[in-house]
Design a protein around this motif. Structure first.
Motif, short mmCIF file in Angstrom:
data_model
loop_
_atom_site.label_atom_id
_atom_site.label_comp_id
_atom_site.label_asym_id
_atom_site.label_seq_id
_atom_site.Cartn_x
_atom_site.Cartn_y
_atom_site.Cartn_z
N LYS A 1 1.93 8.30 1.84
CA LYS A 1 1.00 7.67 2.77
C LYS A 1 1.62 7.56 4.15
O LYS A 1 2.83 7.36 4.29
CB LYS A 1 0.59 6.29 2.26
CG LYS A 1 -0.15 6.31 0.92
CD LYS A 1 -0.51 4.91 0.48
CE LYS A 1 -1.34 4.95 -0.81
NZ LYS A 1 -0.60 5.57 -1.93
N PHE B 1 -2.49 1.92 5.93
CA PHE B 1 -1.91 3.19 5.46
C PHE B 1 -2.98 4.02 4.76
O PHE B 1 -3.83 3.47 4.04
CB PHE B 1 -0.75 2.94 4.50
CG PHE B 1 0.42 2.23 5.14
CD1 PHE B 1 1.41 2.94 5.79
CD2 PHE B 1 0.50 0.84 5.09
CE1 PHE B 1 2.48 2.29 6.38
CE2 PHE B 1 1.57 0.19 5.68
CZ PHE B 1 2.56 0.90 6.32
N GLU C 1 0.82 -1.22 0.00
CA GLU C 1 0.00 0.00 0.00
C GLU C 1 0.84 1.27 0.00
O GLU C 1 0.42 2.31 -0.52
CB GLU C 1 -0.92 0.01 1.24
CG GLU C 1 -1.97 -1.08 1.25
CD GLU C 1 -2.84 -0.97 2.49
OE1 GLU C 1 -3.51 0.07 2.64
OE2 GLU C 1 -2.85 -1.90 3.30
N SER D 1 -3.51 8.07 2.77
CA SER D 1 -2.79 9.20 2.17
C SER D 1 -2.69 10.35 3.17
O SER D 1 -3.61 10.61 3.96
CB SER D 1 -3.52 9.67 0.91
OG SER D 1 -3.58 8.64 -0.05
N GLY E 1 -2.54 11.72 -3.46
CA GLY E 1 -2.31 10.78 -2.37
C GLY E 1 -1.12 9.87 -2.58
O GLY E 1 -1.18 8.68 -2.24
#
Length: 592
Positions: free
Chosen positions: A212, A240, A139, A242, A209
């Motif tokens: 993160k 996670f 992520e 942003s 984003g």
């Protein structure tokens, strides 16, 4: 003790710059430490390294600079503040007007510098995203796989908006350089119109984003974080999200002020179409335009307006000081335009070809200026060069109309011109003003000094006169022969009897199209002729005279002229204030 006093004086003079640098360093350092020690950024730091902290610290400074750089441009709001605060604290407001341009330039330099640093740090971050791909926590990655080409990452929303902003800010910075701005003013103007696009991209840029942070909820996550720091395994899943963008918070207030000011000016411009009533061509290739007043137009001495001619450009607005402010019995005002540059040359051609009646002219303003403070000074030192005399012309008209008013109490006006014929711009008004003050028993209220810097024509004339007569002496120093030789101009005059000899020899045309030569202002205006001096002012004598005349006083020096003159007088004011008991406050106005 001397070193301490010099250090204190240096800090006092540079207090504004020191305060700004301190603020920028504090904001950058606090943000840098926050991302360096923040627990929620631990895994992101493992991928990006120190580039994360640098990019976030510079981003905060960019948000601050992008917001504050707009405030000096809110001309209508500044005018509103002037009307509200001029009676309460005029000193503070005029300090803001004086420092507005330097404040804008300081913030703009900071913006360009940190934009470059921010871009370089993000280019490094793209490389680290590609090489430091985290396979366990997918992520947090921006790249799709390990060792992905960073150029493909640059094609994302964040990359394209970032490159676009960098190009805009660099183009604005390069065209703002004085050498470029004076030669390519159109490029400077049009690149600065891209700033609104820059602000839009600045708000969109962080919304993708890319960066993160870890969501930390309770103590269990803390123990998991400690296990990771000690290289022990943990089965607790990581979540996670942003990093939230706060750019819009930074931009909300200044962008709202700028938008309100812009809309206010646009709506007022629609009602501000004026007519050119008269055009007068003055010496030195300068035009005097008489313009009709729009509705609800009120102006003070020293204020300026923005002028637009749709036949020349649909976007460009150029500032000009109001030379003659409208009175209750009159509905017109004057501005002086020195023909220098592509816009003024195009306007001159249109006036000659089509006449003033066929042009579409709009004005915006008037706007407040630091030169308004002259009208409220008991003693004012005014220095102007060339067309820089315009802020002080309205003051002379005010003294002519009201010779017994208390303010301004006394004006020392020093005007530097290139050719003597340029003095005719102000000769009639200055003569009438001095005579009116003398009749009102206030002759000491106005002191004028005029300096003519171009002395080539006079020296050539003297040289020609010296070459007219040739005298030969014998060995006993007796005169044996005297011969008068005619110059080429005189020979041509003798061959053309219809031309007057004096007029033919005296008149010439300089490279600016104005007649120069043996013209003397004293023939037409003897009251001003005795005040004309050749060459440039001897500033040590000028300041010495002022210090002797006003010992232990706090004087204001108002200057409008070229950059070299402004820099010289600013340094002189600082030196005199530091070495004598007479203090000088330097006030400058310049549109270029």
């Amino acid at each position: 003790m001397k070193i301490f006093s010099e250090s204190f004086e240096f800090i006092r003079r540079r207090i504004f710059l020191i305060s700004w640098i301190s603020l920028v360093v504090y904001i950058f350092y606090s943000t840098f430490i926050f991302y360096l020690q923040g627990r929620q950024f631990y895994y992101l730091r493992q991928v990006l390294g120190i580039g994360l902290c640098i990019s976030r610290g510079t981003a905060t400074v960019l948000n601050l600079s992008s917001a504050l750089v707009l405030l000096p441009l809110c001309k209508k709001l500044n005018l509103l503040l002037y009307r509200l605060l001029s009676g309460l604290c005029p000193g503070v407001f005029f300090f803001w007007l004086e420092k507005a341009k330097s404040f804008h330039m300081t913030v703009a330099v900071t913006l360009v510098l940190f934009a470059v640093i921010h871009s370089v740090s993000h280019f490094v971050n793209l490389w680290n995203f590609s090489r430091g791909y985290d396979e366990e926590r997918s992520e947090i990655n921006f790249a799709n796989y390990k060792n992905q080409n960073p150029l493909f990452l640059l094609m994302s929303q964040a990359g394209l908006t970032g490159v676009s902003m960098l190009l805009i800010i660099l183009s604005m910075g390069l065209t703002s350089l004085r050498a470029v701005r004076r030669r390519l003013y159109n490029a400077f103007w049009y690149t600065h119109q891209l700033y609104i696009l820059f602000l839009v991209l600045l708000i969109i840029h962080p919304l993708s984003g890319v960066l993160k942070e870890e969501v930390i909820d309770d103590d269990e996550s803390l123990s998991s974080h400690v296990k990771h720091l000690t290289n022990t395994s943990s089965n607790v899943p990581h979540k996670f999200v942003s990093i939230k963008s706060h750019t819009w918070l930074w931009m909300a207030f200044p962008l709202s002020c700028f938008s309100m000011d812009l809309l206010w000016r646009i709506f007022s411009r629609n009602r501000a179409r004026v007519n050119i009533l008269q055009v007068t061509y003055m010496a030195g290739r300068t035009m005097s335009l008489t313009l009709s007043c729009p509705e609800r137009f009120s102006c003070r001495a020293g204020q300026y307006v923005l002028l637009q001619c749709l036949d020349v450009s649909l976007l460009e607005w150029h500032p000009f000081t109001v030379v003659k402010i409208p009175e209750s019995s009159q509905s017109d005002f004057f501005i002086w335009i020195r023909v220098k540059g592509d816009w003024t040359e195009a306007l001159e051609r249109l006036l000659l070809d089509r006449g003033p009646a066929g042009l579409n002219v709009f004005i915006d303003g008037p706007f407040s200026s630091p030169m308004e403070g002259v009208a409220d000074c008991p003693v004012a030192m005014c220095v102007a060069a060339g067309v820089g005399i315009t802020p002080f012309v309205a003051l002379l008209r005010n003294m002519l109309t009201n010779p017994k008013t208390h303010f301004p109490g006394r004006i020392h006006l020093l005007w530097i011109v290139r050719h003597e014929e340029e003095i005719t711009w102000l000769a009639d008004l200055a003569t009438k003003t001095m005579l009116r003050l003398r009749d009102s028993n206030r002759p000491d209220r106005l002191h004028i000094e005029l300096y003519v810097t171009n002395t080539k024509d006079n020296s050539n004339a003297r040289q020609n006169e010296e070459n007219i007569h040739i005298v030969t002496f014998n060995e006993k120093q007796g005169v044996t022969h005297m011969k008068r030789e005619f110059t080429e101009d005189e020979k041509a005059t003798l061959l053309t009897p219809n031309k007057k000899r004096n007029g033919y020899v005296a008149k010439g045309v300089n490279n600016e199209g104005s007649n120069v030569g043996e013209y003397s202002i004293a023939k037409e205006y003897p009251l001003l002729g005795c005040r004309v001096r050749r060459g440039r002012p001897h500033w040590d004598r000028v300041f010495g005279y002022w210090v002797h005349l006003y010992p232990q006083a706090h004087l204001h020096l108002y200057c409008c002229g070229p950059k070299k003159l402004v820099k010289l007088l600013r340094n002189k004011c600082k030196y005199i204030s530091g070495t004598t008991k007479t203090k000088f406050t330097f006030v400058h106005e310049g549109f270029s």
